[in-house]
Design a protein around this motif. Structure first.
Motif, PDB file in Angstrom:
ATOM      1  N   ASP A   1       0.844  -1.182   0.000  1.00  0.00           N
ATOM      2  CA  ASP A   1       0.000   0.000   0.000  1.00  0.00           C
ATOM      3  C   ASP A   1       0.885   1.239   0.000  1.00  0.00           C
ATOM      4  N   PRO A   2       0.435   2.326  -0.603  1.00  0.00           N
ATOM      5  CA  PRO A   2       1.270   3.524  -0.664  1.00  0.00           C
ATOM      6  C   PRO A   2       1.394   4.209   0.701  1.00  0.00           C
ATOM      7  N   ILE A   3       2.515   4.898   0.868  1.00  0.00           N
ATOM      8  CA  ILE A   3       2.717   5.731   2.050  1.00  0.00           C
ATOM      9  C   ILE A   3       1.717   6.885   1.965  1.00  0.00           C
ATOM     10  N   ARG A   4       1.099   7.210   3.094  1.00  0.00           N
ATOM     11  CA  ARG A   4       0.203   8.363   3.139  1.00  0.00           C
ATOM     12  C   ARG A   4       0.889   9.469   3.918  1.00  0.00           C
ATOM     13  N   ILE A   5       0.926  10.658   3.329  1.00  0.00           N
ATOM     14  CA  ILE A   5       1.670  11.781   3.901  1.00  0.00           C
ATOM     15  C   ILE A   5       0.778  13.023   3.906  1.00  0.00           C
ATOM     16  N   ARG A   6       0.797  13.714   5.023  1.00  0.00           N
ATOM     17  CA  ARG A   6       0.149  15.021   5.112  1.00  0.00           C
ATOM     18  C   ARG A   6       1.197  16.004   5.593  1.00  0.00           C
ATOM     19  N   ALA A   7       1.382  17.088   4.875  1.00  0.00           N
ATOM     20  CA  ALA A   7       2.350  18.122   5.244  1.00  0.00           C
ATOM     21  C   ALA A   7       1.651  19.469   5.211  1.00  0.00           C
TER      22      ALA A   7
END
Length: 104
Positions: A3-9
């Motif tokens: 599964d893809p990495i989930r990132i919030r910046a």
């Protein structure tokens, strides 16, 4: 495929950017047994790096003591809306994951 990495910046205030990263991974300690009673092999993320352009803003060494699907949250000085945050990880078996997100 993992599964893809989930990132919030997100730029929050006074030049500080907050980053939250969710890395889907089994994080198997190697201490448990499978249903047949045989030992499981260790399989865990060992190294994480988060960068802003050429600048590393976080380097972390993980171990078997981290739970499945690690969530890392941190803040750093710098970054502007529209800059790209890049995340890479490597596990103890040599598998790798990567992802990126724009700062909002």
């Amino acid at each position: 495929m993992a599964d893809p990495i989930r990132i919030r910046a997100k730029r929050i205030n006074d030049g500080v950017t907050e980053v939250v990263v969710l890395m889907p991974h089994p994080m198997e300690t190697g201490l448990g047994l499978d249903p047949s009673g045989r030992g499981r092999d260790a399989h865990y993320i060992s190294d994480v790096e988060v960068s802003l352009g050429d600048r590393a803003v976080l380097r972390a060494r993980l171990s078997i003591a981290v739970s499945k699907d690690p969530l890392i949250s941190f803040r750093f000085r710098g970054g502007a809306a529209g800059d790209r945050v890049n995340v890479t990880w490597t596990d103890n078996l040599g598998d790798q994951g990567a992802g990126s997100a724009l700062i909002v």
